[in-house]
Design an enzyme around this catalytic site. Structure first.
Site, short mmCIF file in Angstrom:
data_model
loop_
_atom_site.label_atom_id
_atom_site.label_comp_id
_atom_site.label_asym_id
_atom_site.label_seq_id
_atom_site.Cartn_x
_atom_site.Cartn_y
_atom_site.Cartn_z
N TYR A 116 -8.58 4.54 -4.01
CA TYR A 116 -8.60 4.39 -2.55
C TYR A 116 -8.85 5.74 -1.91
O TYR A 116 -8.28 6.76 -2.31
CB TYR A 116 -7.25 3.83 -2.08
CG TYR A 116 -7.14 3.73 -0.57
CD1 TYR A 116 -7.55 2.58 0.10
CD2 TYR A 116 -6.63 4.78 0.17
CE1 TYR A 116 -7.45 2.48 1.48
CE2 TYR A 116 -6.53 4.69 1.55
CZ TYR A 116 -6.94 3.55 2.20
OH TYR A 116 -6.84 3.47 3.56
N ASP A 137 0.82 -1.21 0.00
CA ASP A 137 0.00 0.00 0.00
C ASP A 137 0.85 1.26 0.00
O ASP A 137 0.37 2.34 -0.39
CB ASP A 137 -0.91 0.02 1.23
CG ASP A 137 -2.16 -0.83 1.06
OD1 ASP A 137 -2.55 -1.09 -0.10
OD2 ASP A 137 -2.76 -1.22 2.08
#
EC number: 5.1.3.4
Length: 228
Positions: free
Chosen positions: A225, A118
């Site tokens: 995201y 991430d």
């Protein structure tokens, strides 16, 4: 510069808050690229007594232009990275336990799972060791140079951190707070990697397709995201 000094002060105070430093073992800086000035923590000043006005302003050659204290002993490393990578807005150096352990072991922090992916596109690299001549010469400047040697022409924000062999971690970001955020994540994924490899010493890296998915959904051109 007062606003930037406040931001750098707050970012420095985040280091003990997140458990990244013991005593004065860390520093945060940020750069004002229009003015060509960098704000950085003063050297050896305790966090318990530090104030925003204690932050030191230096030019890109390291000359103090504002402040009563000497700047961090790592200032030359920060400046070398700012000069080489225009995308950097903030830099952090700590001796956080798990990231430093990987540095002392001389190993990159391996990308083993999605938490790592991430934030970091691939392993968090470890530099080579500095030679005796590099250490005895301009040590802090040469620390910056060995980081640059390791990163090369890669976009540093795609892997916003590194461990310097036998020394410790450096992290960076678009500003001081982003750099601290990445330093916190680096310490966490360093801990996760150590635990995971302890459980399974034969553990392989994360699948490339899964790493690509997690990194690109957060940082790619079509990232989705979070909120706009």
């Amino acid at each position: 510069m007062q606003k930037l000094k406040q931001q750098v002060f707050e970012a420095n105070m985040d280091l003990p808050h997140y458990g990244l430093v013991t005593f004065t073992w860390g520093n945060v800086s940020a750069i004002d690229r229009e003015r060509g000035l960098v704000v950085i923590k003063p050297s050896g000043v305790a966090y318990e007594t530090m104030k925003a006005d204690d932050m030191v302003v230096v030019d890109m050659s390291g000359n103090v232009v504002e402040g009563e204290y000497r700047p961090s002993s790592d200032t030359a490393t920060h400046l070398e990275l700012y000069r080489r990578y225009p995308s950097l807005g903030g830099i952090v150096h700590t001796h956080s336990t798990h990231a430093t352990a990987w540095a002392q072991a001389g190993l990159a922090i391996p990308a083993l799972g999605t938490t790592h992916a991430d934030y970091f596109f691939g392993d968090i690299p470890c530099t080579r060791g500095l030679s005796e001549e590099e250490v005895q010469g301009e040590y802090e400047l040469n620390t910056g140079k060995v980081i640059i040697e390791t990163l090369g022409d890669a976009e540093p924000l795609h892997t916003p951190g590194i461990v310097v062999y036998q020394h410790g971690p450096f992290a960076w970001g678009k500003d001081a707070h982003d750099a601290v955020h990445n330093a916190v994540v680096m310490e966490e994924v360093a801990k996760m990697a150590w635990i995971a490899r302890s459980i399974n010493p034969q553990l392989n890296h994360i699948d490339s397709f899964l790493m690509n998915k997690h990194f690109m959904r957060k940082h790619g051109p079509n990232a989705y995201y979070g909120q706009k």
